[in-house]
Design a protein around this motif. Structure first.
Motif: not given
Length: 162
Positions: A145-151, A153-155, A158-161
């Motif tokens: 779950e932490r890995a999914r959440l990290t992925r 939130l990172t995406r 990145t999209e929000l800059g």
């Protein structure tokens, strides 16, 4: 599982069934979680008489590596605050003996902010408490779950800059 935001969405569904409020649910929950996290993270810094912004400056200097110094511009870039905010934070930390200011030897127009020994000792102690506190806040999540959440939130970041 129901929360405060679910109640709000239920009200909108009743009053405006034509609207898809799923985005409102995500943003609303994220906002509430961010507020709660801020309240949970601050006490670690407050115990030492610091604000979270003070810790940001100390941590930025510490993780920059020896000699643990940056220009005010570099501090602003890494902490994502304005030059005025950097100045205010550095002034406060300098008055506490946690950082020093000096002029760059190669370019007198550039100033440098450096951790003092006391500042380095404090940030090293605080970062351990901070990481432990963050681990406590994430204890209910599995590694997956932490890995999914990290992925996710990172995406999104990145999209929000940001």
């Amino acid at each position: 599982m129901s929360d405060h935001v679910a109640g709000i969405l239920s009200q909108w569904a009743r009053e405006r069934p034509d609207l898809d409020t799923s985005a409102m649910g995500i943003i609303g929950r994220l906002h509430r979680v961010a507020t709660a996290l801020h309240q949970e993270l601050r006490p670690v810094f407050a115990e030492e008489g610091l604000g979270d912004g003070d810790f940001d400056v100390l941590a930025a200097l510490r993780r920059s590596g020896a000699p643990f110094e940056l220009s005010p511009g570099e501090l602003g870039a890494t902490t994502m605050v304005t030059s005025g905010t950097v100045t205010k934070r550095v002034d406060r930390l300098a008055s506490l003996g946690l950082v020093t200011r000096s002029t760059d030897e190669r370019d007198r127009r550039v100033s440098r902010v450096a951790l003092t020994d006391a500042g380095r000792e404090l940030v090293d102690r605080l970062v351990e408490k901070h990481v432990a506190n963050e681990e406590r806040l994430l204890a209910g999540f599995t590694e997956l779950e932490r890995a999914r959440l990290t992925r996710l939130l990172t995406r999104w970041a990145t999209e929000l800059g940001v």
